[in-house]
Design a protein around this motif. Sequence first.
Motif, PDB file in Angstrom:
ATOM      1  N   VAL A  66       0.862  -1.186   0.000  1.00 20.94           N
ATOM      2  CA  VAL A  66       0.000   0.000   0.000  1.00 20.94           C
ATOM      3  C   VAL A  66       0.897   1.233   0.000  1.00 20.94           C
ATOM      4  O   VAL A  66       1.779   1.362   0.846  1.00 20.94           O
ATOM      5  N   VAL A  67       0.679   2.130  -0.976  1.00 21.46           N
ATOM      6  CA  VAL A  67       1.523   3.322  -1.090  1.00 21.46           C
ATOM      7  C   VAL A  67       0.801   4.618  -0.750  1.00 21.46           C
ATOM      8  O   VAL A  67       1.439   5.636  -0.493  1.00 21.46           O
ATOM      9  N   TRP A  68      -0.517   4.612  -0.749  1.00 19.03           N
ATOM     10  CA  TRP A  68      -1.275   5.785  -0.334  1.00 19.03           C
ATOM     11  C   TRP A  68      -2.671   5.347   0.122  1.00 19.03           C
ATOM     12  O   TRP A  68      -3.140   4.275  -0.231  1.00 19.03           O
ATOM     13  N   THR A  69      -3.296   6.196   0.911  1.00 14.23           N
ATOM     14  CA  THR A  69      -4.656   5.934   1.358  1.00 14.23           C
ATOM     15  C   THR A  69      -5.388   7.266   1.499  1.00 14.23           C
ATOM     16  O   THR A  69      -4.799   8.260   1.897  1.00 14.23           O
ATOM     17  N   ALA A  70      -6.659   7.282   1.115  1.00  7.16           N
ATOM     18  CA  ALA A  70      -7.487   8.483   1.209  1.00  7.16           C
ATOM     19  C   ALA A  70      -8.946   8.066   1.284  1.00  7.16           C
ATOM     20  O   ALA A  70      -9.423   7.340   0.415  1.00  7.16           O
ATOM     21  N   ASP A  71      -9.643   8.514   2.302  1.00 11.41           N
ATOM     22  CA  ASP A  71     -11.054   8.174   2.497  1.00 11.41           C
ATOM     23  C   ASP A  71     -11.261   6.667   2.408  1.00 11.41           C
ATOM     24  O   ASP A  71     -10.684   5.934   3.154  1.00 11.41           O
ATOM     25  N   ARG A  72     -12.065   6.236   1.447  1.00  6.83           N
ATOM     26  CA  ARG A  72     -12.371   4.808   1.306  1.00  6.83           C
ATOM     27  C   ARG A  72     -11.622   4.166   0.145  1.00  6.83           C
ATOM     28  O   ARG A  72     -12.042   3.140  -0.379  1.00  6.83           O
ATOM     29  N   HIS A  73     -10.538   4.766  -0.286  1.00  5.05           N
ATOM     30  CA  HIS A  73      -9.731   4.218  -1.374  1.00  5.05           C
ATOM     31  C   HIS A  73      -8.277   4.143  -0.933  1.00  5.05           C
ATOM     32  O   HIS A  73      -7.848   4.897  -0.066  1.00  5.05           O
ATOM     33  N   PHE A  74      -7.523   3.229  -1.557  1.00 10.30           N
ATOM     34  CA  PHE A  74      -6.088   3.183  -1.325  1.00 10.30           C
ATOM     35  C   PHE A  74      -5.393   2.635  -2.561  1.00 10.30           C
ATOM     36  O   PHE A  74      -6.008   1.980  -3.406  1.00 10.30           O
ATOM     37  N   GLY A  75      -4.127   2.988  -2.689  1.00  6.41           N
ATOM     38  CA  GLY A  75      -3.346   2.579  -3.849  1.00  6.41           C
ATOM     39  C   GLY A  75      -2.311   1.537  -3.488  1.00  6.41           C
ATOM     40  O   GLY A  75      -1.699   1.598  -2.425  1.00  6.41           O
ATOM     41  N   VAL A  76      -2.121   0.578  -4.404  1.00  3.12           N
ATOM     42  CA  VAL A  76      -1.153  -0.500  -4.214  1.00  3.12           C
ATOM     43  C   VAL A  76      -0.195  -0.487  -5.393  1.00  3.12           C
ATOM     44  O   VAL A  76      -0.629  -0.438  -6.550  1.00  3.12           O
ATOM     45  N   ALA A  77       1.110  -0.517  -5.108  1.00  2.00           N
ATOM     46  CA  ALA A  77       2.134  -0.675  -6.136  1.00  2.00           C
ATOM     47  C   ALA A  77       2.505  -2.152  -6.176  1.00  2.00           C
ATOM     48  O   ALA A  77       2.862  -2.733  -5.149  1.00  2.00           O
ATOM     49  N   PHE A  78       2.390  -2.769  -7.356  1.00  2.00           N
ATOM     50  CA  PHE A  78       2.723  -4.181  -7.490  1.00  2.00           C
ATOM     51  C   PHE A  78       4.229  -4.388  -7.444  1.00  2.00           C
ATOM     52  O   PHE A  78       5.001  -3.534  -7.874  1.00  2.00           O
TER      53      PHE A  78
END
Length: 132
Positions: A66-78
């Motif tokens: 997990v590289v970022w998170t905001a509200d009800r979403h988050f980003g994943v770098a493979f």
Amino acid sequence: MDLPPRAKRSNIFIDACLNLGEPLSATQVVRIRDISEGGVRIQGKSPGVGARIVLTRGETEMPGRVVWTADRHFGVAFDEPINVDAVLKAAVPRSPERPLYAAALTSGLGHFHRQTPRGRKTFGLRVAGAGR
């Protein structure tokens, strides 16, 4: 300053399974909202920035962090580039919160009533109007 070109992204709305990549860790069904060969934006509860995860859809396992998170979403770098087409064509996982038989009970077949003797229970539920 020139930035490298951003990988092509697909805006989508599909389910996938997410776990923390540890034996016995709970698996949850999440929604993929946007995907590229290098990462994904997920709708769901984030395990926190820096968490190692494994995202699975069909036969494709996508480990990352997990590289970022905001509200009800988050980003994943493979960890490694993935085949986006294979992920999009993969079978949809079943939610552990809603087993297959629950879909039949809630699919709008309310006009179908089975006659049962008074007081008899079906699937642990009392049948409405039974014995009348």
